[in-house]
Design a protein around this motif. Structure first.
Motif, PDB file in Angstrom:
ATOM      1  N   THR A 126       7.524 -10.693-136.604  1.00 37.80           N
ATOM      2  CA  THR A 126       7.761  -9.865-135.300  1.00 37.80           C
ATOM      3  C   THR A 126       6.413  -9.804-134.407  1.00 37.80           C
ATOM      4  O   THR A 126       5.037 -10.470-135.073  1.00 37.80           O
ATOM      5  CB  THR A 126       8.272  -8.275-135.958  1.00 37.80           C
ATOM      6  N   ALA A 127       6.608  -9.973-133.389  1.00 34.46           N
ATOM      7  CA  ALA A 127       5.136 -10.536-132.022  1.00 34.46           C
ATOM      8  C   ALA A 127       6.035 -10.546-130.304  1.00 34.46           C
ATOM      9  O   ALA A 127       6.965 -11.423-130.936  1.00 34.46           O
ATOM     10  CB  ALA A 127       4.298 -11.900-132.291  1.00 34.46           C
ATOM     11  N   VAL A 128       5.087 -10.934-129.702  1.00 42.68           N
ATOM     12  CA  VAL A 128       5.239 -11.724-128.660  1.00 42.68           C
ATOM     13  C   VAL A 128       4.347 -12.985-128.831  1.00 42.68           C
ATOM     14  O   VAL A 128       3.958 -13.944-128.863  1.00 42.68           O
ATOM     15  CB  VAL A 128       4.324 -11.166-127.657  1.00 42.68           C
ATOM     16  N   TYR A 129       5.710 -14.210-128.008  1.00 41.44           N
ATOM     17  CA  TYR A 129       5.687 -15.365-128.436  1.00 41.44           C
ATOM     18  C   TYR A 129       5.305 -15.520-127.204  1.00 41.44           C
ATOM     19  O   TYR A 129       6.280 -15.884-125.980  1.00 41.44           O
ATOM     20  CB  TYR A 129       6.719 -16.212-128.932  1.00 41.44           C
ATOM     21  N   TYR A 130       4.227 -17.041-126.778  1.00 39.10           N
ATOM     22  CA  TYR A 130       3.641 -17.779-126.265  1.00 39.10           C
ATOM     23  C   TYR A 130       3.724 -19.067-126.228  1.00 39.10           C
ATOM     24  O   TYR A 130       3.177 -19.376-126.799  1.00 39.10           O
ATOM     25  CB  TYR A 130       2.263 -17.055-125.525  1.00 39.10           C
ATOM     26  N   CYS A 131       4.066 -19.768-125.275  1.00 34.00           N
ATOM     27  CA  CYS A 131       4.251 -21.010-125.333  1.00 34.00           C
ATOM     28  C   CYS A 131       2.261 -20.853-124.561  1.00 34.00           C
ATOM     29  O   CYS A 131       2.420 -20.845-123.261  1.00 34.00           O
ATOM     30  CB  CYS A 131       5.400 -22.157-124.289  1.00 34.00           C
ATOM     31  N   ASN A 132       2.052 -22.309-124.328  1.00 38.87           N
ATOM     32  CA  ASN A 132       0.626 -23.410-123.541  1.00 38.87           C
ATOM     33  C   ASN A 132       0.627 -24.288-123.608  1.00 38.87           C
ATOM     34  O   ASN A 132       1.171 -24.926-124.205  1.00 38.87           O
ATOM     35  CB  ASN A 132      -0.540 -22.548-125.695  1.00 38.87           C
ATOM     36  N   ALA A 133       0.068 -24.629-122.497  1.00 37.79           N
ATOM     37  CA  ALA A 133      -0.090 -25.869-121.381  1.00 37.79           C
ATOM     38  C   ALA A 133      -1.038 -26.233-121.463  1.00 37.79           C
ATOM     39  O   ALA A 133      -2.307 -25.354-120.268  1.00 37.79           O
ATOM     40  CB  ALA A 133       0.799 -26.501-120.441  1.00 37.79           C
ATOM     41  N   PHE A 134      -1.426 -27.858-121.078  1.00 39.74           N
ATOM     42  CA  PHE A 134      -2.645 -27.849-120.370  1.00 39.74           C
ATOM     43  C   PHE A 134      -2.506 -29.132-119.295  1.00 39.74           C
ATOM     44  O   PHE A 134      -1.879 -30.382-119.729  1.00 39.74           O
ATOM     45  CB  PHE A 134      -3.583 -29.001-121.997  1.00 39.74           C
ATOM     46  N   ALA A 135      -2.587 -28.657-118.586  1.00 39.88           N
ATOM     47  CA  ALA A 135      -2.102 -29.764-117.321  1.00 39.88           C
ATOM     48  C   ALA A 135      -3.254 -29.482-115.717  1.00 39.88           C
ATOM     49  O   ALA A 135      -4.150 -28.458-115.408  1.00 39.88           O
ATOM     50  CB  ALA A 135      -0.901 -29.474-116.711  1.00 39.88           C
ATOM     51  N   GLY A 136      -4.201 -30.600-115.613  1.00 42.53           N
ATOM     52  CA  GLY A 136      -4.802 -30.291-114.087  1.00 42.53           C
ATOM     53  C   GLY A 136      -5.870 -30.006-114.595  1.00 42.53           C
ATOM     54  O   GLY A 136      -6.919 -29.130-113.958  1.00 42.53           O
ATOM     55  N   ALA A 137      -6.401 -30.375-115.640  1.00 39.92           N
ATOM     56  CA  ALA A 137      -8.443 -29.726-116.486  1.00 39.92           C
ATOM     57  C   ALA A 137      -7.883 -28.366-117.105  1.00 39.92           C
ATOM     58  O   ALA A 137      -9.322 -27.864-116.416  1.00 39.92           O
ATOM     59  CB  ALA A 137      -8.997 -30.263-115.530  1.00 39.92           C
ATOM     60  N   ARG A 138      -6.505 -27.445-116.677  1.00 36.98           N
ATOM     61  CA  ARG A 138      -6.491 -26.084-117.409  1.00 36.98           C
ATOM     62  C   ARG A 138      -5.611 -26.013-118.388  1.00 36.98           C
ATOM     63  O   ARG A 138      -4.458 -26.348-118.683  1.00 36.98           O
ATOM     64  CB  ARG A 138      -6.739 -25.589-115.994  1.00 36.98           C
ATOM     65  N   PHE A 139      -5.238 -24.792-119.266  1.00 37.49           N
ATOM     66  CA  PHE A 139      -4.782 -24.088-119.677  1.00 37.49           C
ATOM     67  C   PHE A 139      -4.041 -23.139-118.849  1.00 37.49           C
ATOM     68  O   PHE A 139      -4.209 -23.098-118.083  1.00 37.49           O
ATOM     69  CB  PHE A 139      -5.409 -23.108-121.081  1.00 37.49           C
ATOM     70  N   TYR A 140      -2.402 -23.088-119.428  1.00 40.45           N
ATOM     71  CA  TYR A 140      -1.896 -22.154-118.802  1.00 40.45           C
ATOM     72  C   TYR A 140      -1.382 -21.366-119.952  1.00 40.45           C
ATOM     73  O   TYR A 140      -0.331 -21.831-121.044  1.00 40.45           O
ATOM     74  CB  TYR A 140      -0.508 -22.526-117.638  1.00 40.45           C
ATOM     75  N   TRP A 141      -0.308 -20.654-119.617  1.00 44.64           N
ATOM     76  CA  TRP A 141      -0.148 -19.663-120.691  1.00 44.64           C
ATOM     77  C   TRP A 141       1.029 -19.183-120.108  1.00 44.64           C
ATOM     78  O   TRP A 141       1.273 -18.335-118.389  1.00 44.64           O
ATOM     79  CB  TRP A 141      -0.461 -18.141-121.593  1.00 44.64           C
ATOM     80  N   GLY A 142       2.603 -18.636-120.657  1.00 44.82           N
ATOM     81  CA  GLY A 142       3.854 -17.833-120.099  1.00 44.82           C
ATOM     82  C   GLY A 142       3.740 -16.323-120.422  1.00 44.82           C
ATOM     83  O   GLY A 142       2.485 -16.105-120.899  1.00 44.82           O
ATOM     84  N   GLN A 143       4.340 -15.444-120.285  1.00 49.64           N
ATOM     85  CA  GLN A 143       3.882 -14.117-120.022  1.00 49.64           C
ATOM     86  C   GLN A 143       4.424 -13.705-121.350  1.00 49.64           C
ATOM     87  O   GLN A 143       4.649 -12.645-121.500  1.00 49.64           O
ATOM     88  CB  GLN A 143       5.125 -13.571-118.963  1.00 49.64           C
ATOM     89  N   GLY A 144       4.718 -14.344-122.252  1.00 55.32           N
ATOM     90  CA  GLY A 144       6.162 -13.870-123.395  1.00 55.32           C
ATOM     91  C   GLY A 144       7.334 -13.412-123.619  1.00 55.32           C
ATOM     92  O   GLY A 144       7.206 -13.236-122.986  1.00 55.32           O
ATOM     93  N   THR A 145       7.722 -13.488-124.839  1.00 59.38           N
ATOM     94  CA  THR A 145       8.915 -13.464-125.083  1.00 59.38           C
ATOM     95  C   THR A 145       8.530 -12.181-126.775  1.00 59.38           C
ATOM     96  O   THR A 145       8.073 -13.054-127.450  1.00 59.38           O
ATOM     97  CB  THR A 145       9.950 -13.766-125.090  1.00 59.38           C
ATOM     98  N   GLN A 146       9.312 -11.523-126.516  1.00 60.90           N
ATOM     99  CA  GLN A 146       8.942 -10.910-127.924  1.00 60.90           C
ATOM    100  C   GLN A 146      10.371 -10.738-128.287  1.00 60.90           C
ATOM    101  O   GLN A 146      11.641 -10.810-127.932  1.00 60.90           O
ATOM    102  CB  GLN A 146       9.399  -8.801-126.869  1.00 60.90           C
ATOM    103  N   VAL A 147       9.618 -10.288-129.684  1.00 62.97           N
ATOM    104  CA  VAL A 147      10.245 -10.935-130.992  1.00 62.97           C
ATOM    105  C   VAL A 147      10.466  -9.991-132.262  1.00 62.97           C
ATOM    106  O   VAL A 147       9.800  -9.751-132.455  1.00 62.97           O
ATOM    107  CB  VAL A 147      10.040 -12.760-131.735  1.00 62.97           C
ATOM    108  N   THR A 148      11.521  -9.749-132.922  1.00 63.53           N
ATOM    109  CA  THR A 148      11.378  -8.226-133.258  1.00 63.53           C
ATOM    110  C   THR A 148      12.015  -8.557-134.418  1.00 63.53           C
ATOM    111  O   THR A 148      13.822  -8.658-133.835  1.00 63.53           O
ATOM    112  CB  THR A 148      11.422  -7.053-132.447  1.00 63.53           C
ATOM    113  N   VAL A 149      11.702  -8.234-135.483  1.00 66.68           N
ATOM    114  CA  VAL A 149      12.666  -8.347-137.006  1.00 66.68           C
ATOM    115  C   VAL A 149      12.719  -7.063-137.344  1.00 66.68           C
ATOM    116  O   VAL A 149      11.379  -7.044-138.101  1.00 66.68           O
ATOM    117  CB  VAL A 149      11.823  -9.661-137.907  1.00 66.68           C
ATOM    118  N   SER A 150      14.060  -6.735-137.292  1.00 67.31           N
ATOM    119  CA  SER A 150      14.225  -5.289-138.230  1.00 67.31           C
ATOM    120  C   SER A 150      15.323  -5.107-138.428  1.00 67.31           C
ATOM    121  O   SER A 150      16.359  -6.112-137.856  1.00 67.31           O
ATOM    122  CB  SER A 150      13.529  -4.549-137.308  1.00 67.31           C
ATOM    123  N   SER A 151      15.360  -4.288-139.581  1.00 71.27           N
ATOM    124  CA  SER A 151      16.892  -3.882-140.135  1.00 71.27           C
ATOM    125  C   SER A 151      17.206  -2.725-139.477  1.00 71.27           C
ATOM    126  O   SER A 151      18.088  -2.255-139.623  1.00 71.27           O
ATOM    127  CB  SER A 151      16.502  -4.067-141.564  1.00 71.27           C
TER     128      SER A 151
END
Length: 115
Positions: free
Chosen positions: A90-115
């Motif tokens: 369970t967490a917010v999952y983010y992807c990460n990229a490097f382009a044009g000499a800088r890092f980028y992050w998305g806004q994230g997507t929530q994953v919840t694992v629960s019964s």
């Protein structure tokens, strides 16, 4: 200008599966995406899966054998297939990229694992 957009998160029971997507746009190509990170409640952001030089992949020990990172350059999208999910995933999952000499992050997507 939106550069990275994550999607595919949600609520899933333990043992279930989800596939996360990271859509790149603008000056970012899927080839620029370095990997997936996650940040659980009260925890620091941690690397989950990454592409390494030479076209290989690397995973943190706790997800090895359960998660798979892949990319579709034609769709400019990177995926994270997550199987046998556990509550500790369970967490917010983010992807990460490097382009044009800088890092980028998305806004994230929530994953919840629960019964």
């Amino acid at each position: 200008q939106v550069q990275l957009v994550e999607s595919g998160g949600g609520l899933v029971q333990p043992g279930g599966s989800l596939r996360l997507s990271c859509a790149a746009s603008g000056n970012i190509l899927s080839a620029n995406v370095l990997g997936w990170y996650r940040q659980g409640p009260g925890k620091q952001r941690e690397l989950v899966a990454a592409f390494t030089p030479g076209g290989r992949t690397n995973y943190r020990d706790s997800v090895q054998g359960r998660f798979t990172i892949s990319r579709d350059n034609a769709k400019n999208t990177v995926y994270l297939q997550m199987n046998s999910l556990k509550p500790e995933d369970t967490a917010v999952y983010y992807c990460n990229a490097f382009a044009g000499a800088r890092f980028y992050w998305g806004q994230g997507t929530q994953v919840t694992v629960s019964s």
